[in-house]
Design an enzyme around this catalytic site. Structure first.
Site, short mmCIF file in Angstrom:
data_model
loop_
_atom_site.label_atom_id
_atom_site.label_comp_id
_atom_site.label_asym_id
_atom_site.label_seq_id
_atom_site.Cartn_x
_atom_site.Cartn_y
_atom_site.Cartn_z
N GLY A 39 -30.14 -27.86 38.11
CA GLY A 39 -30.06 -29.03 37.25
C GLY A 39 -30.05 -30.35 38.01
CG MET A 65 -36.85 -20.52 36.27
SD MET A 65 -38.09 -21.51 37.15
CE MET A 65 -38.92 -20.23 38.06
CG HIS A 101 -45.56 -27.94 38.63
ND1 HIS A 101 -45.11 -26.64 38.50
CD2 HIS A 101 -46.51 -27.92 39.59
CE1 HIS A 101 -45.77 -25.87 39.36
NE2 HIS A 101 -46.62 -26.63 40.03
N GLY A 157 -50.22 -23.16 28.05
CA GLY A 157 -50.55 -22.60 29.36
C GLY A 157 -49.41 -22.76 30.35
C1 GRF Z 1 -37.83 -28.48 40.25
O1 GRF Z 1 -38.31 -28.46 41.56
C2 GRF Z 1 -38.95 -28.54 39.27
O2 GRF Z 1 -40.10 -29.11 39.77
C3 GRF Z 1 -39.23 -27.09 38.96
O3 GRF Z 1 -37.95 -26.47 39.03
C4 GRF Z 1 -37.10 -27.19 39.90
C5 GRF Z 1 -35.80 -27.43 39.19
O4 GRF Z 1 -34.82 -27.90 40.03
N1 GRF Z 1 -39.88 -26.96 37.68
P1 GRF Z 1 -33.45 -28.45 39.43
O5 GRF Z 1 -32.80 -27.31 38.64
O6 GRF Z 1 -33.73 -29.64 38.58
O7 GRF Z 1 -32.64 -28.79 40.63
#
Ligand code: GRF
Length: 194
Positions: free
Chosen positions: A14, A94, A113, A147
């Site tokens: 987070g 995820m 991303h 997607g």
């Molecule tokens: C980030 O690097 C984001 O790009 C990817 O997942 C990661 C999440 O990190 N989708 P966090 O939980 O915000 O530290």
């Protein structure tokens, strides 16, 4: 000016959620986080929300490791609607979002991303960048479609890839950029949303 209401979905640490909170606290983002939801019961993102007295709830995907069942997507969409959320921010979430959550918040679900999309979609994009030998990578905020990391791009920030970089050092540099970019992109969208 009325602040926008955000729902945040995450599975991990987070740190991007924290960056949104920091941007709100320092007046860079006129928003309020109305609800945080996670599919991982002990995810730090839930703890961060509870520390701030922000409602934090579990997404129950049963025994499915990666699937986000349609019935649960519908329930999550209803919870976000009940919380009067304007935008849903995926922050390290995820699982793939599909109908009916997409339909309930069409064009208003965002993701961050760790690459310059359309390059390197999918998992561990920073490792993909190193393996490909590119000199530049970065991060992307995009609208979510059905997607994987494919929706319309909202904003990007570039970062250099150094000859001395390890996957860890590049990932850290990209995450610093993410923490700048996500609040900026949401603030921009929120202004055009009014
Ligand atoms: C980030 O690097 C984001 O790009 C990817 O997942 C990661 C999440 O990190 N989708 P966090 O939980 O915000 O530290």
């Amino acid at each position: 000016m009325k602040s926008i209401r955000l729902g945040v979905l995450g599975s991990g640490s987070g740190s991007n959620f924290q960056a949104l909170l920091d941007a709100i606290d320092t007046g860079r983002l006129n928003a309020e986080v109305a609800l945080v939801m996670s599919d991982v019961p002990d995810a730090r993102i839930l703890q961060r929300a509870r520390n701030r007295k922000i409602p934090a709830e579990l997404i129950d995907c049963g025994a499915h490791a990666t699937l986000f069942p349609a019935s649960e997507q519908l329930r999550v969409a209803n919870r976000l609607s009940e919380a009067a959320v304007d935008f849903v921010c995926l922050a390290g979430f995820m699982r793939l979002v599909k109908e009916p959550l997409l339909q309930a918040f069409r064009g208003r679900i965002l993701n961050i991303h760790p690459s310059l999309l359309p390059a390197f979609p999918g998992l561990e994009a920073w490792k993909q960048a190193i393996a490909a030998g590119v000199k530049e990578s970065g991060c992307t905020v995009h609208q979510v479609d059905s997607g994987m990391d494919t929706g319309p791009i909202v904003m990007q920030e570039r970062v250099p890839v150094l000859a001395t970089d390890t996957p860890e050092s590049l990932h850290a540099r990209i995450q610093e950029a993410e923490h700048r970019l996500y609040p900026k992109a949401i603030a921009w969208l929120a202004r055009s949303h009014r």
